[in-house]
Design a protein around this motif. Structure first.
Motif, PDB file in Angstrom:
ATOM      1  N   LEU A 106      -4.169   2.675  -1.241  1.00  0.00           N
ATOM      2  CA  LEU A 106      -2.865   2.812  -1.895  1.00  0.00           C
ATOM      3  C   LEU A 106      -1.874   3.641  -1.081  1.00  0.00           C
ATOM      4  O   LEU A 106      -0.739   3.825  -1.496  1.00  0.00           O
ATOM      5  CB  LEU A 106      -3.040   3.443  -3.278  1.00  0.00           C
TER       6      LEU A 106
ATOM      7  N   HIS B  66       3.525   4.453  -5.385  1.00  0.00           N
ATOM      8  CA  HIS B  66       2.395   3.880  -4.638  1.00  0.00           C
ATOM      9  C   HIS B  66       1.391   3.243  -5.596  1.00  0.00           C
ATOM     10  O   HIS B  66       0.802   2.206  -5.301  1.00  0.00           O
ATOM     11  CB  HIS B  66       1.665   4.957  -3.829  1.00  0.00           C
TER      12      HIS B  66
ATOM     13  N   LYS C 289       1.833   1.705  -8.212  1.00  0.00           N
ATOM     14  CA  LYS C 289       2.269   0.440  -8.815  1.00  0.00           C
ATOM     15  C   LYS C 289       1.539  -0.759  -8.243  1.00  0.00           C
ATOM     16  O   LYS C 289       1.529  -1.826  -8.848  1.00  0.00           O
ATOM     17  CB  LYS C 289       3.783   0.281  -8.678  1.00  0.00           C
ATOM     18  N   LYS C 290       0.876  -0.612  -7.087  1.00  0.00           N
ATOM     19  CA  LYS C 290       0.075  -1.712  -6.541  1.00  0.00           C
ATOM     20  C   LYS C 290      -1.004  -2.137  -7.536  1.00  0.00           C
ATOM     21  O   LYS C 290      -1.436  -3.281  -7.538  1.00  0.00           O
ATOM     22  CB  LYS C 290      -0.588  -1.293  -5.226  1.00  0.00           C
TER      23      LYS C 290
ATOM     24  N   ASP D 277      -0.737  -5.306  -9.950  1.00  0.00           N
ATOM     25  CA  ASP D 277      -1.080  -6.661  -9.533  1.00  0.00           C
ATOM     26  C   ASP D 277      -2.570  -6.952  -9.676  1.00  0.00           C
ATOM     27  O   ASP D 277      -3.031  -8.015  -9.286  1.00  0.00           O
ATOM     28  CB  ASP D 277      -0.662  -6.878  -8.072  1.00  0.00           C
TER      29      ASP D 277
END
Length: 154
Positions: free
Chosen positions: A33, A42, A44-45, A48
């Motif tokens: 990350l 950061h 927020k990855k 997904d």
């Protein structure tokens, strides 16, 4: 009794609060990350990914699931609230993840990875039934960490 709920973006602050030092961060994320310390931006990855909070009256853990190949599911980003560690809840978290995968997907194999310097996590995974299938070296801040991939053996 542990239960699961889908991760929500607001959970990011809680999870980041459990990462209290650089060593914990890299054992948890392998730096995927970004570099320590990471921010909510950061993190927020994770949005997904298929991600879950583990609940025992309140949020006590987090993990993700991904499928690197057909009918193979990988558990990742496993972390417990530091206050919940040492009580067997890590094994409960992993069992919840396994049950979710088996209930929702056609699964042939379930895998995960761990660094050898993360002894508590390694013992937890072994206790649940994971066995080493391969070793690898990972560069973490210009240091070589030994990692292993594990597979659930039933």
């Amino acid at each position: 009794m542990l239960s699961l709920r889908r991760y929500e973006e607001k959970d990011g602050e809680t999870i980041l609060s459990w990462i209290q030092d650089e060593d914990t961060y890299y054992k948890w994320s392998a730096g995927i990350l970004g570099t320590y310390p990471i921010t909510l931006n950061h993190f927020k990855k994770i949005n997904d990914m298929e991600a879950f909070m583990v609940i025992e009256e309140k949020e006590i853990g987090f993990f993700t699931i991904r499928s690197p190949e057909k009918n193979v599911y990988r558990i990742g980003f496993v972390i417990l609230d530091p206050k919940a560690r040492g009580k067997g809840l890590g094994a409960g978290l992993i069992k919840c993840a396994i049950q979710y995968i088996k209930t929702h997907y056609p699964v042939e194999r379930i895998t995960l990875g761990v660094f050898l310097n993360n002894e508590r996590a390694l013992r937890c995974y072994q206790k649940v039934g994971f066995k080493e299938i391969s070793k690898k070296e990972v560069n973490i801040n210009n240091l070589i960490w030994q990692g292993i991939d594990m597979e659930l053996s039933e």
